[in-house]
Write an enzyme that holds these catalytic residues in place. Structure first.
Site, PDB file in Angstrom:
ATOM      1  CB  ALA A 303      -3.052 -13.498  -1.718  1.00 16.07           C
ATOM      2  CB  ALA A 304       1.002 -16.614  -0.006  1.00 20.66           C
ATOM      3  N   PRO A 305       1.747 -14.394   2.321  1.00 12.91           N
ATOM      4  CG  PRO A 305       2.741 -13.937   4.391  1.00 12.91           C
ATOM      5  CD  PRO A 305       2.887 -13.664   2.909  1.00 12.91           C
ATOM      6  CG  ASP A 368       2.627  -7.437  -2.446  1.00 11.37           C
ATOM      7  OD1 ASP A 368       3.654  -6.875  -2.814  1.00 11.37           O
ATOM      8  OD2 ASP A 368       2.420  -7.803  -1.274  1.00 11.37           O
ATOM      9  CB  CYS A 421       9.097  -5.779  -0.874  1.00  7.17           C
ATOM     10  SG  CYS A 421       9.219  -7.479  -1.399  1.00  7.17           S
TER      11      CYS A 421
HETATM   12  C1  LIG Z   1       5.547 -10.161  -2.029  1.00  2.00           C
HETATM   13  S1  LIG Z   1       4.834 -11.722  -1.777  1.00  2.00           S
HETATM   14  C2  LIG Z   1       3.170 -11.283  -1.436  1.00  2.00           C
HETATM   15  C3  LIG Z   1       2.935 -10.808  -0.022  1.00  2.00           C
HETATM   16  C4  LIG Z   1       1.452 -10.681   0.299  1.00  2.00           C
HETATM   17  N1  LIG Z   1       0.775  -9.812  -0.618  1.00  2.00           N
HETATM   18  C5  LIG Z   1       1.214 -10.188   1.709  1.00  2.00           C
HETATM   19  O1  LIG Z   1       0.981  -9.011   1.921  1.00  2.00           O
HETATM   20  O2  LIG Z   1       1.271 -11.017   2.635  1.00  2.00           O
HETATM   21  C6  LIG Z   1       4.699 -12.312  -3.398  1.00  2.00           C
HETATM   22  C7  LIG Z   1       3.899 -13.592  -3.542  1.00  2.00           C
HETATM   23  O3  LIG Z   1       3.766 -13.846  -4.946  1.00  2.00           O
HETATM   24  C8  LIG Z   1       3.678 -15.237  -5.119  1.00  2.00           C
HETATM   25  N2  LIG Z   1       3.925 -15.490  -6.547  1.00  2.00           N
HETATM   26  C9  LIG Z   1       5.096 -15.682  -7.189  1.00  2.00           C
HETATM   27  N3  LIG Z   1       4.872 -15.830  -8.505  1.00  2.00           N
HETATM   28  C10 LIG Z   1       3.542 -15.716  -8.701  1.00  2.00           C
HETATM   29  C11 LIG Z   1       2.697 -15.794  -9.828  1.00  2.00           C
HETATM   30  N4  LIG Z   1       3.208 -15.996 -11.036  1.00  2.00           N
HETATM   31  N5  LIG Z   1       1.367 -15.657  -9.652  1.00  2.00           N
HETATM   32  C12 LIG Z   1       0.848 -15.463  -8.404  1.00  2.00           C
HETATM   33  N6  LIG Z   1       1.604 -15.397  -7.303  1.00  2.00           N
HETATM   34  C13 LIG Z   1       2.930 -15.504  -7.449  1.00  2.00           C
HETATM   35  C14 LIG Z   1       4.699 -15.796  -4.160  1.00  2.00           C
HETATM   36  O4  LIG Z   1       4.395 -17.151  -3.852  1.00  2.00           O
HETATM   37  C15 LIG Z   1       4.531 -14.842  -2.960  1.00  2.00           C
HETATM   38  O5  LIG Z   1       3.658 -15.416  -2.025  1.00  2.00           O
END
Ligand SMILES: C[S@@+](CC[C@H](N)C(=O)[O-])C[C@H]1O[C@@H](n2cnc3c(N)ncnc32)[C@H](O)[C@@H]1O
Length: 472
Positions: A303-305, A368, A421
């Site tokens: 979800a982040a950010p 995502d 992305c």
């Molecule tokens: C593409 S970004 C998400 C962007 C977000 N959905 C938005 O719209 O603001 C991918 C995110 O996946 C997180 N991430 C990486 N590995 C992960 C995992 N194994 N489980 C959950 N989150 C993960 C990262 O910390 C990052 O914040």
């Protein structure tokens, strides 16, 4: 000492309206510790020399594998940089990232050996990026100013003050022999396109007809696009508010408004009250594709950010759980939702795990997933220099694990939206196709692979969307 007291202030030139093998980009020389953090140069904070040193430090950190935002945060703190100096350092560092292949090749042609320490090389990268703006872009400073300030910057650093004559010689030689040096440098792909060779090859393999325009789009300056919170304002009313504030903008999606010129968010009407968020127009397609209805249980699994979490909650009164494996980044979800006056259950957890789950199936899941981010390099020009070819495979393996796990949490008839992305098929279409086969998932209509574009009416990053439904 005039060398230490330059009076020149940061005033970019007004913008008009409108051979020897090059060094490898990850240098093979040993990265020695250098006084770049914890060091504050004895230069006026508003001088170009000060900003050049700050940006040079960022280039050196990039060589160690540090992403540009983290490198910038480090140098801002160490240099005790003012807001004006921060802006100048950031601008030069981003220019340097977009020109790194080209300036590395030029340095390889002009320097007898790789500059040591790496921050000295970074200073040359930054100064050359200012002297050699991409075609069609006006030079931000007069050439003599750049050379003078780069020499002052070298002189002000205790680790390479001795190299100030070399900095002067390299930059003056570039001015004198620009055409022939560029002709030699541009024979190499990384110098011509400003990407690592493996990245150029991967783009050409995946997009034999479009690879050049994709690489070119990745070097463009990204637009600032806002998402209007339809709970608080209509797009037409918000466009009128922007016009009143003297900010030119146009609608580029159902809730997307692109500003003609980026501004500080503090100047964006209604930003602090949650009337708008900053979000690429392509990323704004995610939440509507989920086909949300009030009362649904929804999971935003990476979800982040929180850009898409906020949009989900703007569209319907759902029970949202937002997880992310990075606890620091998860705080930004809380901040963003707080600004919008919305809330969700947050958990720092890996989407490939189930320990955090209460066992109640979700009606909708947004995945995502983490990826190479090859579709958003115009916003993050450092990514291409940080990634390795092997990352694609590793990230695709993790994404498959995440998707398989999330599928178990989806109710029969429920929908899962898979987003990346990335531009690489291994992370996007090939991943989606293999997933559908593994689980017998129904594939619904979704945009598929969006290539990055900055066309007037349709400006978005490179994203991939696949929508799946579980059989009832
Ligand atoms: C593409 S970004 C998400 C962007 C977000 N959905 C938005 O719209 O603001 C991918 C995110 O996946 C997180 N991430 C990486 N590995 C992960 C995992 N194994 N489980 C959950 N989150 C993960 C990262 O910390 C990052 O914040």
């Amino acid at each position: 000492m005039t060398d230490k007291r330059p009076t020149l202030t940061l005033k970019p030139r007004p913008r008009p309206a409108s051979a020897k093998p090059a060094p490898r980009l990850r240098q093979s020389y040993e990265v020695k510790p250098v006084r770049q953090l914890g060091f504050r140069p004895d230069l006026p904070a508003d001088s170009l020399a000060f900003a050049l040193l700050g940006a040079a430090s960022c280039v050196a950190r990039l060589r160690e594998g540090v992403a540009l935002p983290q490198a910038l945060a480090g140098v801002f703190a160490a240099f005790e940089a003012t807001a004006q100096a921060r802006g100048a350092i950031q601008d030069i560092a981003y220019r340097a990232m977009r020109q790194l292949g080209r300036t590395d090749a030029l340095i390889g042609l002009m320097a007898s050996k790789a500059p040591e320490p790496p921050m000295l090389g970074g200073l040359l990268n930054c100064a050359l990026a200012l002297l050699d703006s991409p075609a069609g872009e006006p030079a931000p400073y007069e050439a003599f100013t750049v050379v003078d300030q780069a020499v002052r910057a070298a002189a002000a650093h205790p680790d390479f003050a001795h190299a100030k004559a070399m900095v002067n010689a390299v930059l003056r030689r570039f001015q004198r022999e620009r055409d022939s040096l560029l002709a030699s440098a541009l024979k190499q792909g990384p110098a011509q396109w400003n990407y690592p060779q493996w990245w150029i090859d991967a783009t050409r393999d995946a997009y034999p007809s479009d690879w050049k325009s994709i690489l070119t789009e990745g070097n463009a300056h990204p637009p600032m696009t806002l998402r209007v919170n339809r709970r608080k304002a209509g797009v037409a009313d918000y466009l009128a508010a922007l016009e009143n504030a003297g900010i030119a903008a146009a609608q580029v999606g159902p809730s997307a408004v692109r500003l003609k010129q980026a501004v500080n968010v503090a100047q964006v009407p209604g930003f602090h009250d949650g009337v708008v968020s900053v979000q690429d127009a392509g990323a704004q397609l995610a939440a509507p594709l989920l086909d949300l209805q009030d009362g649904m249980r929804v999971l935003d699994a990476c979800a982040a950010p929180g850009g898409k979490s906020g949009h989900i909650l703007e569209l319907a009164d759902v029970d949202l759980t937002a997880i992310d494996s990075d606890p620091e980044r998860l705080k930004r979800v809380a901040d963003n939702l707080g600004r919008l006056g919305l809330s969700a259950k947050l958990a720092a957890a890996g989407a490939q795990d189930q320990g955090w789950w209460d066992g109640q199936p979700f009606d909708r899941i947004l995945a995502d997933v983490p990826c190479t981010a090859s579709g958003i390099v115009r916003r993050h020009p450092d990514i291409r220099w940080l990634r390795r070819k092997s990352d694609t495979h590793q990230l695709a393996t993790l994404s498959a694990e995440i998707l398989d796990n999330l599928w178990q949490m989806l109710r029969p008839d429920g929908k899962l939206l898979f987003v990346t992305c990335s531009l690489w098929p291994q992370e996007s279409e090939a991943q989606a196709a293999a997933f559908a086969v593994r689980h017998g998932a129904i594939r619904l209509d979704a945009p598929g692979q969006l290539l990055p574009t900055s066309a007037a009416g349709q400006d978005h990053d490179g994203l991939f969307y696949a929508l799946f439904q579980k059989r009832a």
